[in-house]
Design a protein around this motif. Sequence first.
Motif, PDB file in Angstrom:
ATOM      1  N   GLU A  55       0.790  -1.170  -0.029  1.00 11.44           N
ATOM      2  CA  GLU A  55      -0.015  -0.224   0.137  1.00 11.44           C
ATOM      3  C   GLU A  55       0.988   1.215   0.107  1.00 11.44           C
ATOM      4  O   GLU A  55       0.665   1.882  -0.587  1.00 11.44           O
ATOM      5  N   LEU A  56       2.055   1.190   0.661  1.00 12.77           N
ATOM      6  CA  LEU A  56       3.026   2.381   0.848  1.00 12.77           C
ATOM      7  C   LEU A  56       3.670   2.714  -0.580  1.00 12.77           C
ATOM      8  O   LEU A  56       3.744   3.650  -0.960  1.00 12.77           O
ATOM      9  N   VAL A  57       4.078   1.592  -1.027  1.00 11.93           N
ATOM     10  CA  VAL A  57       4.538   1.512  -2.387  1.00 11.93           C
ATOM     11  C   VAL A  57       3.706   2.069  -3.652  1.00 11.93           C
ATOM     12  O   VAL A  57       4.286   3.144  -4.264  1.00 11.93           O
ATOM     13  N   GLU A  58       2.699   1.808  -3.460  1.00  8.64           N
ATOM     14  CA  GLU A  58       1.409   2.528  -4.348  1.00  8.64           C
ATOM     15  C   GLU A  58       1.245   3.912  -4.014  1.00  8.64           C
ATOM     16  O   GLU A  58       1.025   4.720  -5.157  1.00  8.64           O
ATOM     17  N   ARG A  59       1.142   4.097  -3.003  1.00 11.01           N
ATOM     18  CA  ARG A  59       1.065   5.556  -2.413  1.00 11.01           C
ATOM     19  C   ARG A  59       1.950   6.512  -2.751  1.00 11.01           C
ATOM     20  O   ARG A  59       2.046   7.639  -3.495  1.00 11.01           O
ATOM     21  N   ALA A  60       3.339   5.941  -2.931  1.00  8.79           N
ATOM     22  CA  ALA A  60       4.626   6.659  -3.497  1.00  8.79           C
ATOM     23  C   ALA A  60       4.684   6.660  -4.845  1.00  8.79           C
ATOM     24  O   ALA A  60       5.591   7.370  -5.309  1.00  8.79           O
ATOM     25  N   PHE A  62       4.754   4.035  -7.254  1.00  5.52           N
ATOM     26  CA  PHE A  62       5.538   2.840  -7.729  1.00  5.52           C
ATOM     27  C   PHE A  62       4.922   1.506  -7.783  1.00  5.52           C
ATOM     28  O   PHE A  62       5.647   0.499  -7.934  1.00  5.52           O
ATOM     29  N   GLY A  63       3.627   1.337  -7.796  1.00  8.86           N
ATOM     30  CA  GLY A  63       2.889   0.509  -7.693  1.00  8.86           C
ATOM     31  C   GLY A  63       2.952  -0.561  -9.068  1.00  8.86           C
ATOM     32  O   GLY A  63       2.901  -1.752  -8.912  1.00  8.86           O
ATOM     33  N   PHE A  64       2.909   0.239 -10.224  1.00  3.36           N
ATOM     34  CA  PHE A  64       3.212  -0.605 -11.624  1.00  3.36           C
ATOM     35  C   PHE A  64       4.604  -0.722 -11.828  1.00  3.36           C
ATOM     36  O   PHE A  64       4.784  -1.878 -12.047  1.00  3.36           O
ATOM     37  N   LEU A  65       5.522   0.069 -11.233  1.00 10.25           N
ATOM     38  CA  LEU A  65       7.055  -0.538 -11.374  1.00 10.25           C
ATOM     39  C   LEU A  65       7.248  -1.714 -10.629  1.00 10.25           C
ATOM     40  O   LEU A  65       8.104  -2.709 -11.154  1.00 10.25           O
ATOM     41  N   ARG A  66       6.708  -1.946  -9.573  1.00 12.23           N
ATOM     42  CA  ARG A  66       6.934  -3.156  -8.817  1.00 12.23           C
ATOM     43  C   ARG A  66       6.466  -4.234  -9.321  1.00 12.23           C
ATOM     44  O   ARG A  66       7.145  -5.603  -9.264  1.00 12.23           O
ATOM     45  N   ARG A  67       5.372  -4.232 -10.108  1.00 10.55           N
ATOM     46  CA  ARG A  67       4.977  -5.337 -10.719  1.00 10.55           C
ATOM     47  C   ARG A  67       5.688  -5.920 -12.080  1.00 10.55           C
ATOM     48  O   ARG A  67       5.451  -7.034 -12.646  1.00 10.55           O
ATOM     49  N   ILE A  68       6.502  -4.972 -12.617  1.00 11.00           N
ATOM     50  CA  ILE A  68       7.452  -5.410 -13.759  1.00 11.00           C
ATOM     51  C   ILE A  68       8.345  -6.435 -13.637  1.00 11.00           C
ATOM     52  O   ILE A  68       9.378  -6.158 -12.611  1.00 11.00           O
ATOM     53  N   GLY A 111       4.262   2.808 -16.381  1.00 10.62           N
ATOM     54  CA  GLY A 111       3.242   3.236 -15.433  1.00 10.62           C
ATOM     55  C   GLY A 111       3.859   4.368 -14.281  1.00 10.62           C
ATOM     56  O   GLY A 111       3.172   4.325 -13.490  1.00 10.62           O
ATOM     57  N   LEU A 112       4.717   5.040 -14.688  1.00  8.89           N
ATOM     58  CA  LEU A 112       5.226   6.087 -13.748  1.00  8.89           C
ATOM     59  C   LEU A 112       4.729   7.343 -14.156  1.00  8.89           C
ATOM     60  O   LEU A 112       4.405   7.787 -15.367  1.00  8.89           O
ATOM     61  N   GLY A 113       4.614   8.020 -13.180  1.00 10.41           N
ATOM     62  CA  GLY A 113       3.970   9.509 -13.418  1.00 10.41           C
ATOM     63  C   GLY A 113       4.898  10.460 -13.994  1.00 10.41           C
ATOM     64  O   GLY A 113       5.984  10.494 -13.764  1.00 10.41           O
ATOM     65  N   ILE A 114       4.361  11.240 -15.289  1.00  9.94           N
ATOM     66  CA  ILE A 114       5.321  12.044 -16.117  1.00  9.94           C
ATOM     67  C   ILE A 114       5.011  13.673 -15.502  1.00  9.94           C
ATOM     68  O   ILE A 114       5.536  14.597 -16.312  1.00  9.94           O
ATOM     69  N   ASP A 115       4.004  13.726 -14.768  1.00 13.44           N
ATOM     70  CA  ASP A 115       3.728  15.212 -14.402  1.00 13.44           C
ATOM     71  C   ASP A 115       3.616  15.241 -12.643  1.00 13.44           C
ATOM     72  O   ASP A 115       3.503  14.583 -12.113  1.00 13.44           O
ATOM     73  N   GLY A 116       4.318  16.399 -12.443  1.00 17.87           N
ATOM     74  CA  GLY A 116       4.409  16.505 -11.042  1.00 17.87           C
ATOM     75  C   GLY A 116       5.647  17.381 -10.732  1.00 17.87           C
ATOM     76  O   GLY A 116       6.254  18.154 -11.617  1.00 17.87           O
ATOM     77  N   LYS A 117       6.150  17.413  -9.579  1.00 15.08           N
ATOM     78  CA  LYS A 117       7.467  18.073  -8.951  1.00 15.08           C
ATOM     79  C   LYS A 117       8.440  17.409  -9.440  1.00 15.08           C
ATOM     80  O   LYS A 117       8.553  16.221  -9.708  1.00 15.08           O
ATOM     81  N   PHE A 268      -1.978  -3.217 -17.818  1.00 16.53           N
ATOM     82  CA  PHE A 268      -1.034  -2.009 -17.776  1.00 16.53           C
ATOM     83  C   PHE A 268      -0.161  -2.312 -16.554  1.00 16.53           C
ATOM     84  O   PHE A 268      -0.356  -2.944 -15.747  1.00 16.53           O
ATOM     85  N   PRO A 269       1.276  -1.993 -16.641  1.00 16.80           N
ATOM     86  CA  PRO A 269       1.653  -1.265 -17.980  1.00 16.80           C
ATOM     87  C   PRO A 269       2.034  -2.075 -19.070  1.00 16.80           C
ATOM     88  O   PRO A 269       2.495  -3.253 -18.716  1.00 16.80           O
TER      89      PRO A 269
END
Length: 673
Positions: A55-60, A62-68, A111-117, A268-269
């Motif tokens: 749950e913490l990994v997904e909130r951070a 990296f939920g999709f990267l973890r599944r690869i 499946g990584l975010g490309i928008d943000g800080k 996905f991804p």
Amino acid sequence: MDVLANPGPLKDIVLYDQEKHVSSAVWDGQERGALRCHEHTSKLGEWKLKPKQIELVERAGFGFLRRIPAISLDNPLISALVERWRRETNTFHFTVGEMTVTLEDIALLLGLGIDGKPVIGVTYTTCSAICERYLGEAPASNYASGGMVKLSWLKEKFSECEVDASFEKVERCTRAYLLYLVGSTIFSTTTGNKVPVMYLPLFEDFDDAGTFAWGAAALAFLYRALGNASVKSQSTICGCLTLLQCWSYYHLNIGRPKLNREPIHDHFPFVLRWKGKQNGPTANRDVVFYRKALDVLKPCEVEWLPYENMNGRFIPDHIRDSLQLGRSKTMLISFDKAERHLPDRCLKQFGLFQGIPEDVQRWVRKSRGVDGGVDLSVKMESELSEWEMRWENIVPDDVLGVDEADYMRWYLGITRKIVGRPISLSSEFQRTISNVRDILELAENFQIHDLDLERGNMISRIIGLAQDCLRDQVGVTATTESQQQIELGKRMRGKERVRRKGMGKRRKGIDPMEDYGGSEDESQFGPLVEVGQMHLPLSHTNSVYDGTHMYDAVTKVDDMELCDTIPQLPETQDIHKIEGSLLDDTDKSIEDSKLQEEIGVTNVLSGEEPTESYDVKKEDKESKAEDDDATKGFSDVSGEENANREEEDGTEMGESVAESSSLERRGENTVLA
């Protein structure tokens, strides 16, 4: 212009760094082989994450990267792609135009975010304090190096969290996992097994960590890794190579394995489409194979819109809403790395017409300071400002395109057309040598008796230039084709030893011609230059025509004087006398044991069988038996094996001993005579 004469670029307005690029080295015959690919995903599956950690990994974020899963890397394919990467434009230069890995690709594939800080913060040169704060303990000195910690230490200490662990312990183990995850995938380094601890503060608050543009940072890291690896002096590459390889699978029909079309992989991804055992025929596919395939890449082998028919219902909303950033001309940031994202050079990847892009602004990738406690956001204000304007710099849909023929005409003038030579350097060299040899032969056979002095000297000059060219070409070959020449030399030396072995049996241990005759590489016309298997006399290098004869400008040698310098060979009966005298003397003499040993060594090295007339002392019987065994072994193997065996035993030592023995025999012959 002929591509063999100039593979490009014809104008250096875009690819201004060509001399440092690996394609220049490849063109000059300097192969570096497949790159060492650093990605450390093989042990990610050994981490045992609890539901709270997931749950913490997904909130951070990296939920999709973890599944690869770990995907087997095709190092030769990656190496061939690197040869096409240009850091001046951050794009691949293929025969069909420019292509690149965009923000859209990284969002859909990983499946990584490309928008943000932007992913940026404070750097560290030590690990102890930062690890104590965010992980609860510091690594021992053998597990840390500067501001980096070994992945093995993270796995050893935090890979399995207790079921009844406190929430603080769960958070610490999860931070360790996230550091291990990014250090083995998107931020993998060429160190092989370390990750910088500067990412740890970004995982302090897991919800805040999910607001960073991790996909943009991963792409900046990959761009920098590709640019570094494209320099001809490099031999390694890092970054998210799974992303690069799967991008190639989707866009290029080269080296592509069989696509998994089972429903379980249609999720996905999109990297998961290549999950599992890959059935592609990758055996015997090296860098040269992929290089040739890319050099002749056809438009039908390129898929500009590979995700068009993919099932979009699995794409998360936050990913789908940010895909338009794939067309943003902006600056990608990953701590000290800032790289330009230039989708206007690859508009076909978005279904748009490709116009002639704007000139690339030259910029120097500065080496940012890594002193402890340095906040890089202060040093990168201009890059951060450009990232902040990312939504305002999206390439519009109605960009003016040009005719395909006009674009390709412009593109072929600024790009590197091919990387590998269609004709190998050795073949080109042989063709050049053949042409120069023909010119030399025509010039030497030209009827000059009717020519005036000026034209006769012109023919002489042509002969000299041709021979100078041959000498120069020999030097070039020794440099660019050194390995091939070494192998050729080994084969030639092997054949020569086999020939000497056969002659030795007929000579019965002595060959007067060896003592009195000239070298095989000499003739009455002077020294010879060996080019491949061709020998050319160098007698006319500085020849001058006087209207009647061709003669050397420095020294005119009389023919009779030249003949007088050749030593007289002994008569046939004298040779038999010398041979018989030497053999009789060898049978009777038991005092010169050193000569006996040298004769034995010479026989073994040349493959000669010792005759019955050679006897030894009692104390030398053991040595005699060893020599006989060696001689017998040489007679049982083929000529090629003889050559290989002699080289292993030390070719140069053997030849020097044989030469010494020949000189001593020459002195003996003189005394006997």
